[in-house]
Enzyme design. Structure first.
Site, mmCIF file in Angstrom:
data_model
loop_
_atom_site.group_PDB
_atom_site.id
_atom_site.type_symbol
_atom_site.label_atom_id
_atom_site.label_comp_id
_atom_site.label_asym_id
_atom_site.label_seq_id
_atom_site.Cartn_x
_atom_site.Cartn_y
_atom_site.Cartn_z
ATOM 1 N N LYS A 191 0.807 -1.069 -0.032
ATOM 2 C CA LYS A 191 0.158 -0.027 0.051
ATOM 3 C C LYS A 191 0.861 1.224 0.081
ATOM 4 O O LYS A 191 1.923 1.273 0.312
ATOM 5 C CB LYS A 191 -0.992 -0.039 1.190
ATOM 6 C CG LYS A 191 -1.842 -1.255 1.284
ATOM 7 C CD LYS A 191 -3.006 -0.839 0.136
ATOM 8 C CE LYS A 191 -3.915 -2.115 -0.313
ATOM 9 N NZ LYS A 191 -4.651 -2.979 0.638
HETATM 10 C C1 LIG Z 1 -5.486 -3.869 1.172
HETATM 11 C C2 LIG Z 1 -6.947 -3.813 1.141
HETATM 12 C C3 LIG Z 1 -7.880 -3.828 2.052
HETATM 13 C C4 LIG Z 1 -7.613 -4.831 3.384
HETATM 14 O O1 LIG Z 1 -6.270 -4.494 3.965
HETATM 15 P P1 LIG Z 1 -5.441 -5.495 4.879
HETATM 16 O O2 LIG Z 1 -4.421 -4.566 5.549
HETATM 17 O O3 LIG Z 1 -4.624 -6.345 3.835
HETATM 18 O O4 LIG Z 1 -6.151 -6.381 5.504
HETATM 19 C C5 LIG Z 1 -9.269 -3.422 2.296
HETATM 20 N N1 LIG Z 1 -10.136 -3.029 1.150
HETATM 21 C C6 LIG Z 1 -9.138 -2.913 0.072
HETATM 22 C C7 LIG Z 1 -9.896 -2.277 -1.127
HETATM 23 C C8 LIG Z 1 -7.733 -3.296 0.001
HETATM 24 O O5 LIG Z 1 -7.163 -2.976 -1.085
#
Ligand SMILES: *Cc1c(COP(=O)(O)O)cnc(C)c1O
Length: 388
Positions: free
Chosen positions: A205
């Site tokens: 991210k």
């Molecule tokens: C990455 C992501 C999540 C969840 O994140 P994690 O930290 O991996 O649990 C939720 N929604 C979207 C759209 C994402 O891209």
């Protein structure tokens, strides 16, 4: 192999045989820990504060509030749990319905399911790939409690319409801003417009803590509830007194230390992603059959992932393009499968044609903050060379 013309000689960690051939590797995402991450983590190790108590947790939360412009940020162990706890704070439970776009990462649907509520899927727009707000009202029933708009790949969902519809029907809005940290909608940070907003700090991210997440809200009572639930439901004033069934969804001080260092570079990261996107746009704009990501007037796109859609006029399919780029050392990622087509969520009669089509035509190109403009030029050159 075209190794000589390639700008980077990085080996793929996934394919050790590449060592022999020296095929360069350009990853789709990469962590960038070039700031004070090491210094802050070492501080945790040296002082012994490595679990969820510690000053970095509070510092990260306060700095995050400042960055996104929200009065309350509560750190959580990951983005999925952040979604779950946001739903719980709103008392979403079995029998309720929550409207979400089908075209999203599976965590959005899973978090709804954890509460016992039913995710109701809406199709997406052709242009932004976000939930089509024109189809939103038709999905509302007497059981609907909340809407989770997702800002996919960095572009904001049409929040004005979402908020208007939510107000009209008395629904909560949880923004899934996991992919849109730093994006803005009409000047406001993604995640700060709805009742609650949720972020993820997974390794790929825009800012990362390894695993991690955040819930923000302008409602003080909701913030208190999120804090209560993420810490086993323990009373903030009475030791070992548990007011409710809570969870252990805490972020560690080490993760927060990384997050604080990441925040210090966040503006730089976002500017880099925007620079990469502008370069891709410039180089790919006239390639027949290649649809580029948009940045609509109301959105400041942080371009978490620079994404394209491959139409038939291009000459080869999305999957062929992925294979050819892979052979040149360029890692890409196919678009998400729509959630309603995944085994846990399949239901007879649900057809969402736009996302079903786009999911088979779209891909994410390398978008990391370490990507150079020369690498973008190399990737664009490959994509152009395969066009009919
Ligand atoms: C990455 C992501 C999540 C969840 O994140 P994690 O930290 O991996 O649990 C939720 N929604 C979207 C759209 C994402 O891209």
């Amino acid at each position: 192999m075209k190794a000589r013309s390639l700008p980077q000689k990085k080996l793929s960690p996934q394919t050790p045989q590449n060592k022999l051939e020296l095929v360069p590797f350009i990853p789709v995402a990469e962590t960038n820990l070039s700031g004070r991450e090491k210094e802050y983590v070492l501080d945790c190790l040296e002082t012994g504060w490595i679990s969820s108590n510690g000053t970095y947790v509070t510092r990260f939360e306060r700095e995050f509030e400042r960055f996104v412009g929200s009065p309350h940020a509560v750190s959580i162990c990951n983005g999925t749990c952040a979604l779950h706890v946001a739903l719980l704070a709103l008392d979403i439970k079995a029998g309720d319905e929550v409207i979400i776009p089908s075209f999203t990462y599976i965590a959005t649907a899973n978090a709804v399911r954890y509460t016992g509520a039913i995710p109701v899927f809406v199709d997406c727009e052709k242009e932004t790939w976000n939930m089509d707000v024109r189809k939103l009202e038709a999905a509302i029933t007497s059981k609907t409690k909340a809407i989770i708009p997702v800002h996919l790949y960095g572009h904001c969902c049409q929040m004005t319409q979402v908020m208007d519809i939510a107000r009209k029907h008395g629904l909560f809005v949880i923004e899934d801003a996991a992919e849109a940290f730093g994006s803005k909608y009409n000047g406001r940070m993604a995640g700060t417009i709805g009742t609650l907003g949720v972020y993820s700090f997974f390794g790929n991210k825009t800012i990362t803590t390894g695993e991690g997440g955040m819930v923000v809200t302008s409602d003080e009572n909701l913030a208190k509830k999120v804090r209560l639930l993420k810490g086993q439901g323990v009373s903030p004033t009475r030791q070992y007194y548990f007011e409710t069934v809570g969870y252990n969804y805490r972020m560690t001080n080490i993760e927060a230390a990384i997050g604080l260092a990441q925040l210090e570079n966040a503006t730089k990261f976002i500017e880099h992603k925007r620079m990469i996107a502008a370069k891709y746009n410039e180089l790919l704009k006239n390639v027949p059959g290649i649809q580029l990501p948009v940045e609509k007037k109301d959105t400041y796109n942080s371009y978490w992932m620079y994404s394209i859609v491959v139409h038939p006029e291009y000459g080869i399919t999305r999957d062929e393009l992925i294979q050819r780029l892979k052979a040149s050392g360029v890692e890409t990622r196919r678009f998400f499968y729509p959630c309603h087509t995944m085994p846990p969520y399949q239901k007879k009669g649900v057809m969402l044609p736009v996302c079903e089509e786009i999911a088979e035509m779209g891909l994410n190109l390398p978008s990391s903050t370490k990507l150079t403009l020369r690498q973008v030029e190399f990737i664009a050159k490959q994509i152009k060379s395969y066009a009919k």
